[in-house]
Write a protein that holds these residues in place. Structure first.
Motif, PDB file in Angstrom:
ATOM      1  N   ARG A  43       0.829  -1.212   0.000  1.00  0.00           N
ATOM      2  CA  ARG A  43       0.000   0.000   0.000  1.00  0.00           C
ATOM      3  C   ARG A  43       0.864   1.264   0.000  1.00  0.00           C
ATOM      4  N   LEU A  44       1.993   1.237   0.686  1.00  0.00           N
ATOM      5  CA  LEU A  44       2.901   2.392   0.648  1.00  0.00           C
ATOM      6  C   LEU A  44       3.504   2.558  -0.751  1.00  0.00           C
ATOM      7  N   ALA A  45       3.806   1.448  -1.417  1.00  0.00           N
ATOM      8  CA  ALA A  45       4.330   1.530  -2.782  1.00  0.00           C
ATOM      9  C   ALA A  45       3.286   2.099  -3.738  1.00  0.00           C
ATOM     10  N   ILE A  46       2.028   1.723  -3.537  1.00  0.00           N
ATOM     11  CA  ILE A  46       0.949   2.279  -4.365  1.00  0.00           C
ATOM     12  C   ILE A  46       0.793   3.767  -4.095  1.00  0.00           C
ATOM     13  N   ALA A  47       0.852   4.157  -2.812  1.00  0.00           N
ATOM     14  CA  ALA A  47       0.752   5.578  -2.461  1.00  0.00           C
ATOM     15  C   ALA A  47       1.910   6.368  -3.069  1.00  0.00           C
ATOM     16  N   ARG A  48       3.081   5.784  -3.128  1.00  0.00           N
ATOM     17  CA  ARG A  48       4.239   6.449  -3.731  1.00  0.00           C
ATOM     18  C   ARG A  48       3.979   6.761  -5.204  1.00  0.00           C
ATOM     19  N   ALA A  49       3.367   5.818  -5.914  1.00  0.00           N
ATOM     20  CA  ALA A  49       3.031   6.062  -7.321  1.00  0.00           C
ATOM     21  C   ALA A  49       1.944   7.127  -7.450  1.00  0.00           C
ATOM     22  N   LEU A  50       0.989   7.148  -6.508  1.00  0.00           N
ATOM     23  CA  LEU A  50      -0.088   8.135  -6.569  1.00  0.00           C
ATOM     24  C   LEU A  50       0.430   9.548  -6.327  1.00  0.00           C
TER      25      LEU A  50
END
Length: 577
Positions: A479-486
């Motif tokens: 989820r942190l990796a997804i937030a980084r892309a967002l």
């Protein structure tokens, strides 16, 4: 290779190298002047009892000694600055070149070997430069100058030099030739130890879960023993070196005193001259020893330079265009036209003739069995690999013609294995957008369903993250990796099986929030779970690297047996409907 590397990376330090030569020459000249003055004190002061001459000449010797010390300190300072600068530049060059490598080159060398080449191998070359600046530069001056001054003292004893120097060179050459293959083997064994240790540390939980500690201890023991055995063989040769040097030096000294005593007795040579000749002999042999000591470092540095050169001379298979395109006629559009990819030497391509289009504002899902080429396909979009056939177009332009920085700025990739860097939550989220405000970070965390556990951390956005994100769970890491892309807010989102560690409810909430936030962006999702992609605008089904179906969920249930089989293995008939 060693010569080319030194010529290239020492060029900026030529003023320091000139300083090394000048001060080493000064030190050598001063050391060569001292034995002659010492001979004068013995012959013209001690023998005649002239105390004034002894004090005056001794004062001159003291002044020359102070000059020698100052020159030695300055030479070591300049040499150290040169060697440390070379090491810094070499490490920077290797790091830059590795950063240009595609996945193919990184896999070819392997991470443990690249780490060893950047650290241990660079250190060997750096040590050679340091020892050359502090020892080797003075060696020819002392050996040649010492020979000239020794001949001035007595020519008839010079045959001892003619015998001792070649014998010393022959012994040292024999030892060095035996060391060269051992040094190459030692570097390979260091790579092996690093590889085994890295695998064991990374897979520690797997090792413990399968109770494989004894086997792993044995595997590390084998690699460690092989390195130890090679190091011991090098150490034995190295241990043979200095006794050999001292034996030759002491025999030469005995020969000088033995044969010189007869000349002193006959009145053909004064005692002071004999002592000066002995001093010059020792200086010459010491210079030869220093040169041969560099010869010991030279084989290992040459091996290390070859390994460094392999990295620096390896060109990436992903080559930046000479005239890159800097504008996209169709922002956000992704298209594959007959894309084919094969690894070098492979009998079958990983991907074969793959074609589909992903438009802005739509979600394109890619699904298939394990090993069907899904991850390889998405790695073609940011040019982690280059196609071996066909085209990959982003924004209406072939990715091989795009400016790499422009391409990467338009794609937000969340890899299959979510990786976080050591730092904080905020530093990881700002990786793609360093200027992002805290409000933007919290908004991205909320969309990625990560706000709750970040708020629960005592430091919040400043909560520490260990290397690789090992201090958070797999789902939190994803989820942190997804937030980084967002936070990056790209035109194209690529999720490579990025929802696999999430439970079904969190997965659904995240996809709904993502659809609202990234409604205008192109979203490409690689997934194993059908429930993750059932609402996608278009689903691409891969089988053995080929597209076997394209359509919506409902269309593929009736037109693609492969997709229907995947659905049947995961969902009941009611869920599939």
């Amino acid at each position: 290779m060693l010569g080319r590397i030194l010529a290239r990376f020492l060029r900026p330090y030529w003023p320091l190298l000139i300083g090394v030569v000048v001060f080493q020459a000064g030190q050598s000249v001063a050391s060569l002047a001292l034995p002659n003055l010492n001979a004068d004190i013995i012959d013209r002061g001690v023998v005649t009892g002239d105390t004034g001459f002894i004090l005056a000449t001794g004062g001159v010797m003291l002044g020359i000694t102070l000059v020698q010390i100052a020159c030695a300190v300055a030479a070591v300072y300049f040499g150290a600055r040169t060697a440390m600068g070379l090491g810094r530049d070499l490490r920077g060059a290797i790091f830059t070149r590795v950063g240009e490598f595609s996945e193919r080159e990184v896999s070819r060398f392997g991470a443990p070997s690249l780490i060893t080449r950047t650290t241990n191998d660079v250190q060997q070359v750096q040590m050679l430069v340091l020892m050359t600046c502090t020892m080797l530069v003075a060696a020819p001056i002392q050996s040649i100058g010492g020979g000239v001054f020794a001949l001035r003292e007595d020519v008839q004893l010079s045959w001892i030099l003619v015998v001792a120097v070649p014998v010393l060179l022959g012994v040292m050459g024999f030892i060095i030739v035996r060391m060269l293959p051992l040094f190459r083997r030692m570097q390979e064994r260091i790579d092996a130890v690093n590889r085994v240790l890295r695998e064991q540390l990374t897979g520690m939980r797997v090792v413990r879960a399968f109770v494989r500690e004894p086997m792993e201890r044995e595997r590390f023991g084998v690699a460690n023993d092989e390195l130890t055995e090679t190091a011991l063989r090098v150490g034995r040769l190295f241990a043979l070196m200095f006794p050999s040097v001292m034996l030759i030096m002491n025999l030469s000294s005995v020969a000088v005193l033995w044969f010189g005593a007869f000349r002193v007795e006959s009145g053909e040579l004064q005692i002071g001259s004999l002592i000066a000749f002995l001093s010059y002999l020792i200086q010459i042999l010491m210079a030869v020893m220093m040169a041969t000591f560099i010869g010991v470092l030279l084989p290992r540095a040459a091996v290390s330079a070859d390994r460094i050169g392999e990295v620096l001379e390896t060109e990436s298979s992903v080559v930046p265009p000479s005239r890159p395109v800097t504008e996209l006629p169709a922002p956000g559009r992704v298209e594959l036209r007959g894309a084919t990819f094969s690894y070098p030497g492979a009998e079958q391509p990983v991907l074969g003739d793959v074609s589909f289009t992903a438009e802005p504002g739509t979600t394109t899902a890619i699904i298939g069995s394990t090993g069907s080429g899904k991850t390889t396909l998405v790695n073609l979009l940011p040019r982690l690999f280059d196609v071996t056939g066909g085209q990959v177009l982003v924004g209406g332009v072939d990715v091989r013609e795009l400016d790499p920085e422009l391409l990467w700025s338009r794609i937000g990739l969340v890899p299959q294995r979510a990786y976080l860097f050591s730092g904080t939550v905020a530093s990881n989220l700002r990786y793609g957008n360093p200027e992002a405000a805290d409000d933007e970070l919290w908004a991205a965390l909320e969309i990625a369903q990560a706000r709750d556990f970040v708020e629960a951390m005592p430091e919040g956005l400043d909560a520490p993250i260990a290397q690789g994100g090992t201090n958070v769970s797999g789902g939190q890491r994803q989820r942190l990796a997804i937030a980084r892309a967002l936070v990056k807010r790209p035109e194209i989102y690529v999720f490579d099986d990025s929802f696999s560690a999430l439970d079904t409810a969190t997965d659904q909430r995240l996809r709904e929030a993502l659809a609202r936030e990234a409604g205008d962006a192109t979203v490409i999702v690689v997934a194993q779970r059908v429930s993750t992609i059932v609402d996608a605008d278009r689903i691409v089904v891969l089988e053995d690297g080929a597209v076997v179906g394209v359509g919506t969920h409902d269309e593929l249930l009736t037109t693609s047996p492969e997709y229907a089989e995947i659905v049947a293995s995961q969902l009941s008939a009611e869920e599939a409907a």
